[in-house]
Motif scaffolding. Structure first.
Motif, PDB file in Angstrom:
ATOM      1  N   GLU A  76     -32.888 -15.295-103.471  1.00 48.85           N
ATOM      2  CA  GLU A  76     -33.691 -15.856-104.566  1.00 48.85           C
ATOM      3  C   GLU A  76     -34.374 -14.757-105.382  1.00 48.85           C
ATOM      4  OE1 GLU A  76     -35.775 -19.957-103.324  1.00 48.85           O
ATOM      5  OE2 GLU A  76     -36.017 -18.397-101.824  1.00 48.85           O
ATOM      6  N   ILE A 114     -33.344 -13.464-109.563  1.00 42.46           N
ATOM      7  CA  ILE A 114     -34.303 -13.447-110.679  1.00 42.46           C
ATOM      8  C   ILE A 114     -34.516 -12.006-111.166  1.00 42.46           C
ATOM      9  CG2 ILE A 114     -36.467 -13.379-109.292  1.00 42.46           C
ATOM     10  CD1 ILE A 114     -36.042 -15.499-112.420  1.00 42.46           C
ATOM     11  N   GLU A 146     -39.930 -17.080-111.712  1.00 40.34           N
ATOM     12  CA  GLU A 146     -39.002 -17.723-110.766  1.00 40.34           C
ATOM     13  C   GLU A 146     -39.427 -19.186-110.689  1.00 40.34           C
ATOM     14  OE1 GLU A 146     -36.683 -19.206-107.797  1.00 40.34           O
ATOM     15  OE2 GLU A 146     -38.853 -19.372-107.739  1.00 40.34           O
TER      16      GLU A 146
END
Ligand code: IPM
Ligand code: MN
Length: 369
Positions: free
Chosen positions: A169, A173, A136
């Motif tokens: 987030e 990913i 990430e």
């Protein structure tokens, strides 16, 4: 024939030398007649600080936002050790990652058979290794606020970094990890520290939920990041895709790089989310840094940079066949016994940056004929 515009940001140190070899590979592909690559260059890192007083100008960022792909070299060096933290060379790279929202960083560690001996691990441990670290890249400790050093009343100082992740987030990913794994051997290890970090707890939870929703056909394993670091040197071939946060990914990918023989071998792709037309913003860069100790001497290994362009062919330009060709050309140059200093072995021929570039272009021509 499609035309793709590329922004080259060679940066500092060996970035400049290895990018020159990438340009020769570009010229080869332009001659092949499948696509036209139009490249322009700009400054980043220390070179941009020297000229403009900032490691990345707004104009360069704007070009990067509009480019079909950005090819990045490396930034930093002792010359800029004293510049203020906010405008240090690395800040230019971090701003590109953040402002282009390049959240998915693919770092494939492949051990070419010719290099199995160059690794510091035993041949049987690394030979044939093909793993992918998915890091990430726009969240976590790198960007969390507050990030500061404050002076306390006692006169003592206190430094703070903040590790932050949101559900969104982590989910985005994780989805990339499952999509990539499906095209590989279908196994994902998610590495975190849920035993000490709240971000680890959330990471574990969201990756598990995302797997239930979007992970059909993929086997998911959870692993503590410290154990992952240990397992990587014990038995790296047990892994396929490893997905982790920004900081763990930085560390684990350097570790993985040494399995391929040298940090000079590891390419990377940093990708954004596809827009309505399917286009992703993208930046391609070698995992190695600017190597000030050998900069300017023509000794650097250009393979990580050239292989990064190969990733651009694959992920930005739908030229998978050409990407395969380039990988074969790299293997071919190594197969001829040519080695830069970082991967040098007994009975091999020590060559410089340009000679390695020559050999790869020659192999390309031979394979394409
Ligand atoms: C990397 C580098 C960068 C990072 C530095 C240069 C800021 O080490 O790409 O791995 O820490 O992300
Ligand atoms: Mn790093």
């Amino acid at each position: 024939m499609p035309t793709h515009n590329l922004l080259l940001l060679p940066g500092d140190g060996i970035g400049v030398e290895v990018m020159a070899e990438v340009e020769r590979v570009l010229a080869f592909f332009n001659g092949m007649g499948k696509a036209t690559f139009e490249a322009s260059s700009d400054l980043v890192g220390g070179a941009a600080i020297d000229r403009h007083g900032t490691p990345l100008t707004d104009a360069a960022l704007d070009k990067a936002q509009r480019a079909g792909a950005v090819l990045f070299g490396s930034v930093g060096g002792p010359k800029w050790d004293r510049v203020p933290y906010d405008i240090r060379p690395e800040a230019g790279l971090l701003r590109l990652r953040r402002e282009m929202d390049l959240f998915a960083n693919l770092r494939p560690a492949i051990c070419y058979p010719a290099l199995a001996e160059a690794s510091s691990l035993k041949r049987e441990i690394v030979e044939g290794l093909d793993i992918l670290i998915l890091r990430e890249l726009t969240g976590g400790t790198y960007f969390g606020e507050p990030k500061e050093i404050v002076t306390l009343e006692s006169g003592e100082k206190r430094a703070v970094d903040t590790t932050v992740y949101t559900t969104r987030e982590i989910e985005r990913i994780a989805r990339v990890a499952f999509d990539l794994a499906r095209k590989r051997s279908g196994k994902v290890h998610s590495a975190e520290k849920r035993n000490v970090m709240k971000t680890g707890v959330l990471w574990h939870e969201v990756v598990t939920e995302t797997h239930q929703k979007h992970g059909q056909g993929v086997e998911l394993h959870h692993i503590l990041a410290d154990n992952c670091a240990m397992q990587l040197v014990r038995n790296p071939k047990q892994f396929d895709v490893i997905v982790c946060d920004n900081l763990f990914g930085d560390i684990l990918s350097d570790e993985a790089a040494m399995m391929t023989g040298s940090l000079g071998m590891l390419p990377s792709a940093s990708l954004g989310a596809p827009d309505a037309s399917g286009r992703r913003k993208a930046l391609y860069e070698p995992v190695h840094g600017s190597a000030p100790d050998i900069a300017g001497q023509g000794k650097a290994n250009p393979i990580a940079s050239i292989a990064s362009f190969g990733m651009a062919l694959r992920y930005s330009f739908e030229m998978a066949r050409e990407a395969d060709l380039l990988d074969k050309a790299i293997a071919g140059a190594l197969g001829r016994g040519l080695r830069t200093g970082d991967i040098m072995q007994p009975n091999m021929r020590l060559v410089g940056t340009a000679e390695m570039g020559d050999a790869i272009v020659e192999e390309l021509a031979r394979l394409a004929a």
